[in-house]
Design a protein around this motif. Sequence first.
Motif, short mmCIF file in Angstrom:
data_model
loop_
_atom_site.label_atom_id
_atom_site.label_comp_id
_atom_site.label_asym_id
_atom_site.label_seq_id
_atom_site.Cartn_x
_atom_site.Cartn_y
_atom_site.Cartn_z
N LEU A 19 78.79 43.70 47.09
CA LEU A 19 77.88 42.83 47.72
C LEU A 19 76.57 43.18 47.10
CD1 LEU A 19 77.21 40.66 49.81
CD2 LEU A 19 76.81 42.52 51.51
N ALA A 20 76.06 44.54 47.20
CA ALA A 20 74.83 44.81 46.61
C ALA A 20 74.41 44.63 45.39
CB ALA A 20 74.46 46.28 46.81
N GLN A 21 75.54 44.58 44.54
CA GLN A 21 75.37 44.21 43.00
C GLN A 21 75.24 42.79 42.79
OE1 GLN A 21 78.40 45.86 40.64
NE2 GLN A 21 78.46 44.55 38.89
N VAL A 22 76.02 41.96 43.44
CA VAL A 22 76.10 40.57 43.09
C VAL A 22 74.91 39.80 43.59
CG1 VAL A 22 77.54 38.57 43.24
CG2 VAL A 22 78.59 40.83 42.82
N LEU A 23 74.26 40.29 44.63
CA LEU A 23 73.23 39.62 45.33
C LEU A 23 72.18 39.42 44.34
CD1 LEU A 23 72.73 41.76 48.69
CD2 LEU A 23 73.15 39.38 48.71
N LEU A 24 72.08 40.18 43.22
CA LEU A 24 71.11 39.81 42.64
C LEU A 24 71.17 38.66 41.46
CD1 LEU A 24 70.15 42.69 43.77
CD2 LEU A 24 69.38 43.46 41.54
N TYR A 25 72.43 38.35 41.27
CA TYR A 25 72.85 37.41 40.07
C TYR A 25 72.28 36.25 40.06
CZ TYR A 25 76.32 41.33 38.62
OH TYR A 25 76.52 42.21 38.23
N PRO A 26 72.35 35.27 41.23
CA PRO A 26 72.07 34.01 41.38
C PRO A 26 70.56 33.52 40.81
CG PRO A 26 73.05 34.58 43.36
CD PRO A 26 72.96 35.78 42.59
N GLY A 27 69.81 34.45 41.11
CA GLY A 27 68.43 34.16 40.62
C GLY A 27 67.86 35.01 39.66
N VAL A 28 68.55 35.83 39.02
CA VAL A 28 68.13 36.83 38.05
C VAL A 28 67.00 36.65 37.33
CG1 VAL A 28 69.75 36.62 36.26
CG2 VAL A 28 68.77 38.86 36.65
N ASP A 29 66.99 35.43 36.96
CA ASP A 29 65.58 34.89 36.05
C ASP A 29 64.61 35.19 36.98
OD1 ASP A 29 66.97 32.84 37.65
OD2 ASP A 29 65.90 31.24 36.29
N ARG A 30 64.56 34.55 38.15
CA ARG A 30 63.44 34.53 39.03
C ARG A 30 62.86 36.10 39.30
NH1 ARG A 30 63.86 30.06 43.68
NH2 ARG A 30 63.95 28.32 42.45
N LEU A 31 64.10 36.90 39.48
CA LEU A 31 63.65 38.45 39.59
C LEU A 31 63.03 39.17 38.72
CD1 LEU A 31 64.03 40.89 41.62
CD2 LEU A 31 66.43 41.32 40.72
N VAL A 32 63.74 39.12 37.16
CA VAL A 32 62.83 39.63 36.11
C VAL A 32 61.51 39.07 36.00
CG1 VAL A 32 65.19 40.18 35.16
CG2 VAL A 32 64.02 38.12 34.48
N GLY A 33 61.24 37.93 36.26
CA GLY A 33 59.87 37.25 36.16
C GLY A 33 59.05 38.10 37.14
N ALA A 34 59.45 38.21 38.42
CA ALA A 34 58.53 38.60 39.29
C ALA A 34 58.49 40.18 38.94
CB ALA A 34 59.16 38.88 40.67
N LEU A 35 59.41 41.06 38.21
CA LEU A 35 59.30 42.32 37.76
C LEU A 35 58.40 42.53 36.69
CD1 LEU A 35 63.01 43.58 38.59
CD2 LEU A 35 61.01 44.07 39.90
N GLY A 36 57.82 41.46 35.97
CA GLY A 36 56.82 41.64 34.86
C GLY A 36 57.52 41.10 33.41
N ALA A 37 58.64 40.55 33.59
CA ALA A 37 59.22 39.95 32.32
C ALA A 37 58.53 38.67 31.95
CB ALA A 37 60.74 39.80 32.40
N THR A 38 58.41 38.39 30.65
CA THR A 38 57.89 37.12 30.05
C THR A 38 58.89 36.29 29.56
OG1 THR A 38 57.87 38.21 27.93
CG2 THR A 38 55.82 38.36 29.69
N THR A 39 60.22 36.69 29.40
CA THR A 39 61.23 35.52 29.06
C THR A 39 62.43 35.68 30.10
OG1 THR A 39 62.47 37.46 27.78
CG2 THR A 39 60.84 36.28 26.75
N ASP A 40 63.22 34.60 30.05
CA ASP A 40 64.33 34.42 30.98
C ASP A 40 65.68 35.07 30.53
OD1 ASP A 40 62.45 33.16 32.84
OD2 ASP A 40 63.34 31.10 32.25
N LEU A 41 66.10 34.47 29.49
CA LEU A 41 67.39 34.77 28.95
C LEU A 41 67.40 36.36 28.28
CD1 LEU A 41 70.34 34.13 28.21
CD2 LEU A 41 69.60 33.38 25.91
N ASP A 42 66.50 36.69 27.72
CA ASP A 42 66.44 37.97 27.02
C ASP A 42 66.17 39.28 28.19
OD1 ASP A 42 67.06 37.06 24.45
OD2 ASP A 42 64.98 37.17 23.80
N ALA A 43 65.35 38.79 28.89
CA ALA A 43 65.08 39.79 30.13
C ALA A 43 66.11 39.94 30.98
CB ALA A 43 63.45 39.42 30.76
N SER A 44 66.85 38.72 31.48
CA SER A 44 67.93 38.94 32.41
C SER A 44 69.06 39.72 31.72
CB SER A 44 68.19 37.46 32.68
OG SER A 44 67.25 36.78 33.34
N MET A 45 69.12 39.36 30.44
CA MET A 45 70.33 40.24 29.58
C MET A 45 70.07 41.67 29.73
SD MET A 45 71.38 39.59 25.56
CE MET A 45 69.75 40.23 25.03
N TRP A 46 68.98 41.99 29.43
CA TRP A 46 68.60 43.40 29.35
C TRP A 46 68.42 44.17 30.70
CZ3 TRP A 46 70.29 45.54 25.48
CH2 TRP A 46 69.97 44.68 24.04
#
Length: 407
Positions: A19-46
Amino acid sequence: MSDRRARVVLALVVFSVLLAQVLLYPGVDRLVGALGATTDLDASMWFLAAEFAAFVLFAGVWGAASDAAGRRVPFIVAGAVAGALGYAALAVLPRAFAPSFEAVLLLRALQGAATIAPFSLAMTALMELGGGHGRNMGAAGIAIGSGTALGAPLGGQLYGVSPFLPLWVAAASLLLAGGLALFVGEPSPARGGPHGDEGGARRRDSLREVLAGLRRTPALGVPYAFGFVDRLTAGFFALVGTLYFRTAFEATPATTGLLLGAFFVPFALLQYPLGVLSDRVGRTAPIVAGSALYGVGVMLVGVAPTVPLVAVAMVAVGVLGALMAPATMALVTDLAGAGERGTAMGGFNVFGSVGFLVGIVGGGTAADAFGFGTAFLLAGVLELLLALATLPFLLGLEVDRRALFAR
């Protein structure tokens, strides 16, 4: 604690981790953006890859350490608490100190190194219970499916409040996993648990032991290969599927969570009965038929033209996944010696985590280079080819049927 109660509690531990792990998946592009990433696909991938790289490196470490100590519960609790702190740190530190995204990825890897402990060792403890390996792995499978089935839609709703809220709920879920584990007694020597393995105390190099176990029992390569490819497709859906739904259909995180849930709900509900079925009919038919048709289903998801048809295809993939997953995990138990099950399941999770990692990085790379349609085709064909290539080996395996119902 009776086997039945221990089975329920350990399944709840697995549920909480997933449950903890998958909570992050549906909006991972939004999360990495909030964490300082500047791209969607690449940042989400890493971001996703960092966790699973840590899974690869540390699944065997935890398994060998628990084999050597002759105990599972302390390691489950320690990993769960450390993983919860890792999720909380991801929610707090980037906003407090504004570190680089590379530093965020390092923190993510540390969280993953801890999180794999309760997941892998709870499944190992389930293996050591009586009642039939298919039954026990079916319980693990339904916990995995239930955690992901609830995590995907719930995570989508949490992202609607804040991109950091899924991290806080994930931390709470892992703390729950650690608390639950305290109620589980250690397996006894009579049930084939770690205390009955005199050689276990000598096994301290985890990766070396995984490879040594594979040399001693080459047949383990078959479920390891399926674990690799099956988790590859899971990693593929976690990244490529999520971003495909978000871009091709302009789905919100909430809708994306529901589409992921269309897979995970039937996957969860059917794990236990189909695990019991594999005890009765053997492992070969569920693994081969499930994997071959699963590959076809993955390809259909990539060509479905509308959201309702995508949902139907995801349901079909979930049913087929439930057919093969518990049988594959139970095959590991069938083949491993009683004193080597911790390392064997650690090895299964190493190969599975490598598969998830390849699914994330390879799927993301393929989608970026060739488009989403080709990426879905490649993922489905790989699953189909594995089922065909391993059929002769599965037919040649001679598994002691009495072990399936050992109590």
